[in-house]
Motif scaffolding. Structure first.
Motif, mmCIF file in Angstrom:
data_model
loop_
_atom_site.group_PDB
_atom_site.id
_atom_site.type_symbol
_atom_site.label_atom_id
_atom_site.label_comp_id
_atom_site.label_asym_id
_atom_site.label_seq_id
_atom_site.Cartn_x
_atom_site.Cartn_y
_atom_site.Cartn_z
ATOM 1 N N GLU A 98 0.822 -1.213 0.000
ATOM 2 C CA GLU A 98 0.000 0.000 0.000
ATOM 3 C C GLU A 98 0.852 1.257 0.000
ATOM 4 O OE1 GLU A 98 -2.320 1.453 3.620
ATOM 5 O OE2 GLU A 98 -3.904 0.575 2.381
ATOM 6 N N SER A 99 1.937 1.257 0.773
ATOM 7 C CA SER A 99 2.740 2.486 0.845
ATOM 8 C C SER A 99 4.137 2.287 1.420
ATOM 9 C CB SER A 99 2.007 3.538 1.689
ATOM 10 O OG SER A 99 1.688 3.029 2.973
ATOM 11 N N ALA A 100 4.332 1.333 2.326
ATOM 12 C CA ALA A 100 5.613 1.221 3.029
ATOM 13 C C ALA A 100 6.762 0.855 2.103
ATOM 14 C CB ALA A 100 5.502 0.195 4.156
ATOM 15 N N TYR A 101 6.460 0.273 0.940
ATOM 16 C CA TYR A 101 7.519 -0.092 -0.003
ATOM 17 C C TYR A 101 8.385 1.099 -0.393
ATOM 18 C CZ TYR A 101 4.768 2.091 -3.713
ATOM 19 O OH TYR A 101 4.079 2.999 -4.498
ATOM 20 N N LEU A 102 7.846 2.307 -0.266
ATOM 21 C CA LEU A 102 8.599 3.509 -0.631
ATOM 22 C C LEU A 102 9.893 3.642 0.178
ATOM 23 C CD1 LEU A 102 5.591 5.977 -0.852
ATOM 24 C CD2 LEU A 102 6.991 5.242 -2.781
ATOM 25 N N LEU A 103 9.934 3.011 1.358
ATOM 26 C CA LEU A 103 11.104 3.103 2.230
ATOM 27 C C LEU A 103 12.009 1.872 2.142
ATOM 28 C CD1 LEU A 103 9.291 4.525 5.394
ATOM 29 C CD2 LEU A 103 10.458 5.800 3.577
ATOM 30 N N ASP A 104 11.644 0.904 1.320
ATOM 31 C CA ASP A 104 12.420 -0.322 1.184
ATOM 32 C C ASP A 104 13.742 -0.020 0.476
ATOM 33 O OD1 ASP A 104 13.510 -2.786 0.375
ATOM 34 O OD2 ASP A 104 11.528 -3.697 0.222
ATOM 35 N N PRO A 105 14.899 -0.378 1.079
ATOM 36 C CA PRO A 105 16.178 -0.055 0.434
ATOM 37 C C PRO A 105 16.363 -0.714 -0.930
ATOM 38 C CG PRO A 105 16.509 -1.469 2.350
ATOM 39 C CD PRO A 105 15.085 -1.008 2.390
ATOM 40 N N PHE A 106 15.773 -1.897 -1.147
ATOM 41 C CA PHE A 106 15.869 -2.534 -2.465
ATOM 42 C C PHE A 106 15.058 -1.747 -3.498
ATOM 43 C CE2 PHE A 106 16.709 -6.348 0.239
ATOM 44 C CZ PHE A 106 17.980 -6.648 -0.257
ATOM 45 N N TYR A 107 13.875 -1.303 -3.102
ATOM 46 C CA TYR A 107 13.057 -0.476 -4.003
ATOM 47 C C TYR A 107 13.766 0.826 -4.321
ATOM 48 C CZ TYR A 107 9.387 2.704 -5.548
ATOM 49 O OH TYR A 107 8.669 3.640 -6.254
ATOM 50 N N ARG A 108 14.346 1.466 -3.298
ATOM 51 C CA ARG A 108 15.052 2.732 -3.511
ATOM 52 C C ARG A 108 16.241 2.535 -4.443
ATOM 53 N NH1 ARG A 108 11.381 5.886 -2.536
ATOM 54 N NH2 ARG A 108 12.652 6.925 -4.086
ATOM 55 N N LEU A 109 16.945 1.416 -4.302
ATOM 56 C CA LEU A 109 18.085 1.144 -5.165
ATOM 57 C C LEU A 109 17.646 1.059 -6.621
ATOM 58 C CD1 LEU A 109 21.126 0.320 -5.374
ATOM 59 C CD2 LEU A 109 20.339 -2.060 -5.227
ATOM 60 N N ALA A 110 16.539 0.374 -6.873
ATOM 61 C CA ALA A 110 16.056 0.215 -8.244
ATOM 62 C C ALA A 110 15.470 1.510 -8.790
ATOM 63 C CB ALA A 110 15.003 -0.889 -8.295
ATOM 64 N N THR A 111 14.824 2.313 -7.923
ATOM 65 C CA THR A 111 14.145 3.522 -8.366
ATOM 66 C C THR A 111 15.108 4.697 -8.514
ATOM 67 O OG1 THR A 111 12.121 2.817 -7.249
ATOM 68 C CG2 THR A 111 12.280 5.128 -7.838
ATOM 69 N N ASP A 112 16.019 4.829 -7.574
ATOM 70 C CA ASP A 112 16.919 5.984 -7.579
ATOM 71 C C ASP A 112 18.106 5.812 -8.516
ATOM 72 O OD1 ASP A 112 15.216 6.984 -5.683
ATOM 73 O OD2 ASP A 112 16.489 6.475 -3.976
ATOM 74 N N GLY A 113 18.336 4.594 -8.974
ATOM 75 C CA GLY A 113 19.449 4.345 -9.885
ATOM 76 C C GLY A 113 19.001 3.442 -11.022
ATOM 77 N N SER A 118 3.050 7.509 -8.847
ATOM 78 C CA SER A 118 3.773 8.780 -8.884
ATOM 79 C C SER A 118 3.288 9.721 -7.788
ATOM 80 C CB SER A 118 3.619 9.448 -10.255
ATOM 81 O OG SER A 118 2.254 9.651 -10.558
ATOM 82 N N HIS A 119 2.013 9.646 -7.426
ATOM 83 C CA HIS A 119 1.488 10.490 -6.354
ATOM 84 C C HIS A 119 2.109 10.109 -5.012
ATOM 85 C CE1 HIS A 119 -1.527 12.677 -8.666
ATOM 86 N NE2 HIS A 119 -1.835 11.534 -9.255
ATOM 87 N N LEU A 120 2.359 8.812 -4.813
ATOM 88 C CA LEU A 120 2.965 8.379 -3.560
ATOM 89 C C LEU A 120 4.432 8.787 -3.506
ATOM 90 C CD1 LEU A 120 1.395 4.836 -3.069
ATOM 91 C CD2 LEU A 120 0.651 7.025 -2.145
ATOM 92 N N GLU A 121 5.134 8.696 -4.622
ATOM 93 C CA GLU A 121 6.521 9.158 -4.653
ATOM 94 C C GLU A 121 6.589 10.652 -4.328
ATOM 95 O OE1 GLU A 121 9.468 8.083 -4.841
ATOM 96 O OE2 GLU A 121 9.234 5.990 -5.385
ATOM 97 N N CYS A 122 5.657 11.425 -4.889
ATOM 98 C CA CYS A 122 5.588 12.863 -4.619
ATOM 99 C C CYS A 122 5.318 13.100 -3.137
ATOM 100 C CB CYS A 122 4.508 13.502 -5.478
ATOM 101 S SG CYS A 122 4.285 15.274 -5.208
ATOM 102 N N ALA A 123 4.422 12.279 -2.567
ATOM 103 C CA ALA A 123 4.089 12.432 -1.154
ATOM 104 C C ALA A 123 5.300 12.155 -0.267
ATOM 105 C CB ALA A 123 2.938 11.492 -0.791
ATOM 106 N N LEU A 124 6.096 11.149 -0.640
ATOM 107 C CA LEU A 124 7.302 10.845 0.139
ATOM 108 C C LEU A 124 8.281 12.015 0.099
ATOM 109 C CD1 LEU A 124 9.268 9.050 1.694
ATOM 110 C CD2 LEU A 124 9.962 8.043 -0.492
ATOM 111 N N SER A 125 8.505 12.568 -1.085
ATOM 112 C CA SER A 125 9.501 13.635 -1.215
ATOM 113 C C SER A 125 9.048 14.940 -0.572
ATOM 114 C CB SER A 125 9.833 13.863 -2.691
ATOM 115 O OG SER A 125 8.691 14.279 -3.406
#
Length: 286
Positions: free
Chosen positions: A81-96, A192-199
């Motif tokens: 639902e939302s917590a995946y935004l903080l997962d280090p594996f997800y961040r690795l794939a998304t940010d790079g 994309s709305h959830l990514e915006c909400a995180l940032s």
């Protein structure tokens, strides 16, 4: 009995049998489900999970395998639902542009084991070790998590090496499956709305610097790392953290984490950038 079923054998024999079954019967949902269970068994893992992170949509979990008797649904709904935004594996794939096989030790930031995310999604379910296969596509990141419980030994170098050797085969199968499965997927709320909400989380009540620090704390970074990244002293970081807690009316990182998760549940396509804007409004004004 599934046409893919095989009795347990030595890891490579087990693997070759599974691939032979997929070649014979084709790449479909059942084949992918069997692939996930085979990956779990060849390295004597407790669980294996396939999660797809489509661009612009929320992730979903097509396959989740556990040892017999274990509930495969533990924590997965809130994670997706939302917590995946903080997962280090997800961040690795998304940010790079990550691709390949990674261990938790490869990607977790300093202080990750003190984070609320770790407590909820690792410690409470007794995760002790994890290997993640990351497969990027043009419009999604496909990830396979292979995990062991905390009471088991960590994966050996030989077992990690085996996963490395079969990665190209897993990638080919999952890319073929993904290409054919996109036609039948359900629409999800825009990721994309959830990514915006995180940032932007907290930006409506915090200063720009406090918002930066809040983002890094949520992602599990330690004070020392944050200080080095922002080129300010650890004491200044602690001062900002104290102000953040006061402004958000919280007393701990755990409360910060749950405030973040709760506020995301109110995000809609028309929401302001900071999810707290609507969350903190009196119910009559929402």
């Amino acid at each position: 009995m599934s046409k893919f079923h095989r009795v347990a054998k030595q890891p490579l024999m087990l693997w070759h049998d599974a691939i032979a079954g997929i070649i014979t019967h084709g790449v479909n949902d059942e084949a992918v489900d069997n692939l996930m269970d085979t990956l779990r068994r060849v390295v004597d893992a407790d669980g294996s999970t396939l999660i797809v992170y489509p661009e612009g949509r929320q992730p979903y979990c097509p396959s989740r395998k556990r040892r017999k008797g274990e509930d495969p649904r533990i924590h997965i709904d809130q994670y997706l639902e939302s917590a995946y935004l903080l997962d280090p594996f997800y961040r690795l794939a998304t940010d790079g542009s990550a691709e390949g096989v990674y261990s938790l030790a490869d990607v977790a930031p300093d202080g990750f084991k003190q984070s609320e995310f770790y407590r909820v999604y690792y410690r409470l379910v007794n995760f002790g070790d994890e290997i993640c296969l990351i497969i990027p596509t043009e419009n999604a990141s496909i990830q396979v998590s292979i995990s062991r419980q905390d009471n088991k030994p960590k994966f050996t170098a030989a077992q990690q090496g085996l996963i490395q050797r079969v990665f190209s085969t897993v990638k080919a199968i999952l890319l073929k499956w993904w290409g054919s499965s996109q036609q039948v997927q359900k629409d999800h709320f825009l990721d994309s709305h959830l990514e915006c909400a995180l940032s932007h989380f907290g930006s409506s009540v915090l200063t720009q610097r406090e918002t930066q620090i809040l983002q890094l704390i949520l992602r599990g970074y330690a004070v020392k790392y944050i200080a080095e990244k922002l080129e300010i002293s650890p004491e200044t970081i602690k001062h900002h953290r104290k102000n953040i807690y006061a402004k958000l009316d919280i007393n701990s990182q755990a409360e910060m984490f749950h405030l973040f998760i709760d506020s995301l549940r109110m995000v809609t396509p028309d929401s302001p950038p900071d999810p707290l804007t609507n969350y903190l409004k009196p119910p009559a004004m929402r």
